[in-house]
Design a protein around this motif. Structure first.
Motif, PDB file in Angstrom:
ATOM      1  N   UNK A  95      35.617  19.354 -33.931  1.00  0.00           N
ATOM      2  CA  UNK A  95      35.635  17.891 -33.859  1.00  0.00           C
ATOM      3  C   UNK A  95      36.572  17.316 -34.926  1.00  0.00           C
ATOM      4  N   UNK A  96      36.508  17.884 -36.114  1.00  0.00           N
ATOM      5  CA  UNK A  96      37.374  17.465 -37.211  1.00  0.00           C
ATOM      6  C   UNK A  96      38.837  17.628 -36.807  1.00  0.00           C
ATOM      7  N   UNK A  97      39.193  18.806 -36.292  1.00  0.00           N
ATOM      8  CA  UNK A  97      40.580  19.062 -35.883  1.00  0.00           C
ATOM      9  C   UNK A  97      41.001  18.148 -34.740  1.00  0.00           C
ATOM     10  N   UNK A  98      40.091  17.893 -33.827  1.00  0.00           N
ATOM     11  CA  UNK A  98      40.378  17.065 -32.659  1.00  0.00           C
ATOM     12  C   UNK A  98      40.701  15.621 -33.051  1.00  0.00           C
ATOM     13  N   UNK A  99      39.975  15.079 -34.031  1.00  0.00           N
ATOM     14  CA  UNK A  99      40.134  13.671 -34.408  1.00  0.00           C
ATOM     15  C   UNK A  99      40.859  13.470 -35.739  1.00  0.00           C
ATOM     16  N   UNK A 100      41.323  14.554 -36.363  1.00  0.00           N
ATOM     17  CA  UNK A 100      41.966  14.454 -37.666  1.00  0.00           C
ATOM     18  C   UNK A 100      43.150  13.483 -37.664  1.00  0.00           C
ATOM     19  N   UNK A 101      44.087  13.677 -36.761  1.00  0.00           N
ATOM     20  CA  UNK A 101      45.298  12.845 -36.729  1.00  0.00           C
ATOM     21  C   UNK A 101      44.992  11.378 -36.504  1.00  0.00           C
ATOM     22  N   UNK A 102      44.110  11.113 -35.561  1.00  0.00           N
ATOM     23  CA  UNK A 102      43.728   9.733 -35.260  1.00  0.00           C
ATOM     24  C   UNK A 102      43.049   9.086 -36.470  1.00  0.00           C
ATOM     25  N   UNK A 103      42.092   9.797 -37.052  1.00  0.00           N
ATOM     26  CA  UNK A 103      41.360   9.259 -38.202  1.00  0.00           C
ATOM     27  C   UNK A 103      42.272   9.083 -39.407  1.00  0.00           C
ATOM     28  N   UNK A 104      43.166  10.039 -39.627  1.00  0.00           N
ATOM     29  CA  UNK A 104      44.069   9.946 -40.773  1.00  0.00           C
ATOM     30  C   UNK A 104      45.000   8.748 -40.618  1.00  0.00           C
ATOM     31  N   UNK A 105      45.435   8.460 -39.400  1.00  0.00           N
ATOM     32  CA  UNK A 105      46.328   7.309 -39.210  1.00  0.00           C
ATOM     33  C   UNK A 105      45.629   6.015 -39.613  1.00  0.00           C
ATOM     34  N   UNK A 106      44.343   5.924 -39.369  1.00  0.00           N
ATOM     35  CA  UNK A 106      43.567   4.749 -39.786  1.00  0.00           C
ATOM     36  C   UNK A 106      43.456   4.715 -41.306  1.00  0.00           C
TER      37      UNK A 106
END
Length: 188
Positions: free
Chosen positions: A27-38
């Motif tokens: 889950x972390x890897x899946x949403x890492x990029x999206x969350x980091x952009x925020x």
């Protein structure tokens, strides 16, 4: 964010509720990029963004059982990351200093130079804003909050929210103009 079916995502969320470490890692890897952009939009440095990101994922993993599967998981992650960034802002408020905007030239607009700068450049310029300006700018321009909502979230007046947004835009315009002049000089 990689492609994953709704069913697979819900199964992954269920495994995270059971505190399955491999599922949490996925889950972390899946949403890492999206969350980091925020997080990058709300932080002054990449290190601060990483700290906010990790705090946000900790909240996600500890509160994943409260997620409503009838709603967007991505939207839920977004809300947690924004709230975590705002918590970080409030926590560090005593360390931040407001910056005055000087030498503003109103003929440059964000829209006129957006196409000439890359995403990384824009994020860097937003990160250079003072924390108060950066937070209001992100909440209003990027995340669509009203000034009334921002005032309530940050415990400031509506007028302060509007003023901070105006100053953030002016500051960005000045920085964009300077950035373009610097780029021009490089190639002249």
């Amino acid at each position: 964010m990689g492609e994953i079916s709704n069913t697979d995502l819900l199964n992954l969320v269920q495994a995270c509720i059971r505190e399955d470490r491999e599922s949490q890692k996925k889950l972390y890897k899946l949403f890492y990029g999206y969350a980091m952009s925020i997080c990058l939009r709300y932080s002054q440095t990449r290190e601060e963004a990483t700290e906010v990101l990790n705090d946000g994922f900790l909240k996600i993993f500890t509160k994943v059982s409260k997620y409503n599967p009838e709603k967007s998981f991505k939207g839920w992650v977004r809300r947690i990351m924004i709230n975590t960034a705002l918590d970080n802002y409030r926590h560090n408020l005593k360390h931040y200093y407001a910056h005055d905007v000087t030498e503003l030239e109103p003929d440059t607009t964000i829209q006129s130079v957006e196409a000439q700068l890359g995403y990384e450049d824009l994020i860097r310029l937003v990160q250079e804003l003072s924390p108060a300006y950066r937070t209001v700018f992100n909440l209003y321009v990027i995340d669509g909050y009203t000034h009334e909502e921002i005032a309530e979230i940050l415990s400031i007046s509506v007028g302060t929210s509007k003023s901070n947004l105006s100053k953030a835009r002016a500051n960005l315009q000045a920085r964009l103009k300077k950035s373009l002049k610097d780029e021009y000089r490089k190639y002249a």
